[in-house]
Design an enzyme around this catalytic site. Sequence first.
Site, mmCIF file in Angstrom:
data_model
loop_
_atom_site.group_PDB
_atom_site.id
_atom_site.type_symbol
_atom_site.label_atom_id
_atom_site.label_comp_id
_atom_site.label_asym_id
_atom_site.label_seq_id
_atom_site.Cartn_x
_atom_site.Cartn_y
_atom_site.Cartn_z
ATOM 1 N N ASN A 89 -18.586 4.569 -3.488
ATOM 2 C CA ASN A 89 -18.417 3.637 -4.610
ATOM 3 C C ASN A 89 -18.884 2.239 -4.254
ATOM 4 O O ASN A 89 -19.456 1.544 -5.078
ATOM 5 C CB ASN A 89 -16.930 3.561 -4.986
ATOM 6 C CG ASN A 89 -16.494 4.829 -5.669
ATOM 7 O OD1 ASN A 89 -17.251 5.410 -6.429
ATOM 8 N ND2 ASN A 89 -15.286 5.275 -5.372
ATOM 9 N N GLY A 105 -22.618 4.329 4.681
ATOM 10 C CA GLY A 105 -21.768 4.897 3.636
ATOM 11 C C GLY A 105 -22.261 4.525 2.252
ATOM 12 O O GLY A 105 -22.441 3.345 1.942
ATOM 13 N N LYS A 163 0.876 -1.181 0.000
ATOM 14 C CA LYS A 163 0.000 0.000 0.000
ATOM 15 C C LYS A 163 0.908 1.224 0.000
ATOM 16 O O LYS A 163 2.032 1.178 0.501
ATOM 17 C CB LYS A 163 -0.867 0.010 1.268
ATOM 18 C CG LYS A 163 -2.089 0.886 1.167
ATOM 19 C CD LYS A 163 -3.244 0.163 0.513
ATOM 20 C CE LYS A 163 -4.430 1.081 0.313
ATOM 21 N NZ LYS A 163 -5.569 0.386 -0.298
HETATM 22 P P1 NAD Z 1 -16.088 6.443 -0.856
HETATM 23 O O1 NAD Z 1 -15.220 7.539 -0.353
HETATM 24 O O2 NAD Z 1 -16.551 6.438 -2.270
HETATM 25 O O3 NAD Z 1 -17.383 6.298 0.058
HETATM 26 C C1 NAD Z 1 -17.420 6.458 1.433
HETATM 27 C C2 NAD Z 1 -18.776 7.063 1.777
HETATM 28 O O4 NAD Z 1 -18.889 7.115 3.193
HETATM 29 C C3 NAD Z 1 -18.926 8.490 1.262
HETATM 30 O O5 NAD Z 1 -20.149 8.624 0.556
HETATM 31 C C4 NAD Z 1 -18.907 9.311 2.530
HETATM 32 O O6 NAD Z 1 -19.676 10.500 2.433
HETATM 33 C C5 NAD Z 1 -19.488 8.341 3.533
HETATM 34 N N1 NAD Z 1 -19.224 8.675 4.918
HETATM 35 C C6 NAD Z 1 -18.188 9.385 5.447
HETATM 36 N N2 NAD Z 1 -18.345 9.518 6.775
HETATM 37 C C7 NAD Z 1 -19.492 8.859 7.097
HETATM 38 C C8 NAD Z 1 -20.183 8.619 8.314
HETATM 39 N N3 NAD Z 1 -19.744 9.091 9.500
HETATM 40 N N4 NAD Z 1 -21.333 7.898 8.281
HETATM 41 C C9 NAD Z 1 -21.799 7.416 7.115
HETATM 42 N N5 NAD Z 1 -21.194 7.622 5.924
HETATM 43 C C10 NAD Z 1 -20.041 8.329 5.920
HETATM 44 O O7 NAD Z 1 -15.293 5.103 -0.524
HETATM 45 P P2 NAD Z 1 -15.536 3.658 -1.156
HETATM 46 O O8 NAD Z 1 -14.641 3.485 -2.312
HETATM 47 O O9 NAD Z 1 -16.992 3.416 -1.287
HETATM 48 O O10 NAD Z 1 -14.942 2.746 0.013
HETATM 49 C C11 NAD Z 1 -15.658 2.567 1.219
HETATM 50 C C12 NAD Z 1 -14.841 1.691 2.144
HETATM 51 O O11 NAD Z 1 -14.539 0.469 1.491
HETATM 52 C C13 NAD Z 1 -13.490 2.283 2.561
HETATM 53 O O12 NAD Z 1 -13.186 1.822 3.868
HETATM 54 C C14 NAD Z 1 -12.524 1.652 1.572
HETATM 55 O O13 NAD Z 1 -11.216 1.591 2.084
HETATM 56 C C15 NAD Z 1 -13.120 0.274 1.447
HETATM 57 N N6 NAD Z 1 -12.775 -0.411 0.207
HETATM 58 C C16 NAD Z 1 -13.080 0.143 -0.981
HETATM 59 C C17 NAD Z 1 -12.745 -0.518 -2.147
HETATM 60 C C18 NAD Z 1 -13.118 0.045 -3.501
HETATM 61 O O14 NAD Z 1 -12.981 -0.668 -4.488
HETATM 62 N N7 NAD Z 1 -13.632 1.262 -3.601
HETATM 63 C C19 NAD Z 1 -12.066 -1.745 -2.078
HETATM 64 C C20 NAD Z 1 -11.793 -2.314 -0.839
HETATM 65 C C21 NAD Z 1 -12.154 -1.622 0.303
#
Ligand code: NAD
Length: 345
Positions: free
Chosen positions: A178, A175, A78
């Site tokens: 994505n 949340g 990472k």
């Molecule tokens: P993102 O930033 O697109 O979405 C996160 C969402 O959470 C946002 O809409 C944000 O407004 C919301 N959020 C922030 N604070 C909040 C709170 N207190 N309560 C509720 N919602 C809140 O991120 P993502 O890509 O959807 O990823 C989400 C999680 O999944 C992260 O932990 C990321 O590390 C993990 N993840 C993502 C991927 C990927 O492919 N995108 C892969 C593996 C793990």
Amino acid sequence: MFGHPEFDNHETVVFSRDREAGLTAIIAVHSTDLGPGFGGCRMWPYENEDLALRDVLRLSRGMTYKAAICELPYGGGKSVIIDDAKVAKTPAMLRAVGRLVEGLGGRYIIADDVGTSLADLAVMREVTKHTAAATAAAKEPLAVTAYGVWQALQAAVGAVLDRGDLAGLGVAVQGLGNVGLHLCRYLHEQGAQLTVCDVDPDRLAMARRQFSPIIVPPEEIYDREVDVFAPCAFGAILNDRTIPRLRARIICGGANNQLLAREHGGALAALGIVYVPDYLANAGGVIDFHMETIDDSAGAVLGAVERIGGITAETLTRARVEGETPLSIADRLVRRRLENARSTT
Ligand code: NAD
């Protein structure tokens, strides 16, 4: 460094400050036992260096576990750039990151993550070939992570609730980014009853338009009486403060590092809550990368990601039979695979 609470015998940790490029970054390669360390580059304005270091150590270890549990030929890595992606990102900075990656000689393959994009990887590729998304089809964003979480969730519902469908199933999604929004789409299509929260009104509006969910303030999501809680916002949300409030039977979501500490897995088990290891549920991205070199058509990639459902079902069955938590079973399997790889090299 070696006494840092998140240090887990990481093979390499690189700290870099490139004043000319305006870059402050850390790259952690946790393990290359099963293959090159694969993992995203997160650009985030961390409040201090220790938070950045904790993140990169924890996330790189998680990548090792994701690849190993899915039997993929990669290790875990990472990188973090300590800055605000909205204002500070420049091509010079991205090329500086690319040179660092190149310096690791293929032991780390860099991908996109929060704050970085496929276009950023293309800039890095000017100076290193060790990047993901190098094929044309890989540039088509697929909801692979959400798809994998959905597979894990269905398997968990089958194993724990003995149900073959999701109609009327209560799912609380924290949340709507994505991962969360796409997960809602899959669940909605199967008739699940959604309860959601987000801090971003635009994301809530999108969810309201598409799925008519119950919308609750962020802090109330923990108290909802549902079948499944799907954390899809950020890590460490399963802790002493939140666990006693949970009313779900299953936890299965996309966020990384959902447990604040390992012992919180035990606290969930004591309450009879089945926790699907986050690194298993959200391994879709690593599988997607693996498919880049095999067949990266949408059908083939999603078909490969479905394997997450099978591994989840096996893990939950073994956990029940052996009287252990799914996390212990999965962790042990990963450690065994790493040890086997070490002993054969
Ligand atoms: P993102 O930033 O697109 O979405 C996160 C969402 O959470 C946002 O809409 C944000 O407004 C919301 N959020 C922030 N604070 C909040 C709170 N207190 N309560 C509720 N919602 C809140 O991120 P993502 O890509 O959807 O990823 C989400 C999680 O999944 C992260 O932990 C990321 O590390 C993990 N993840 C993502 C991927 C990927 O492919 N995108 C892969 C593996 C793990």
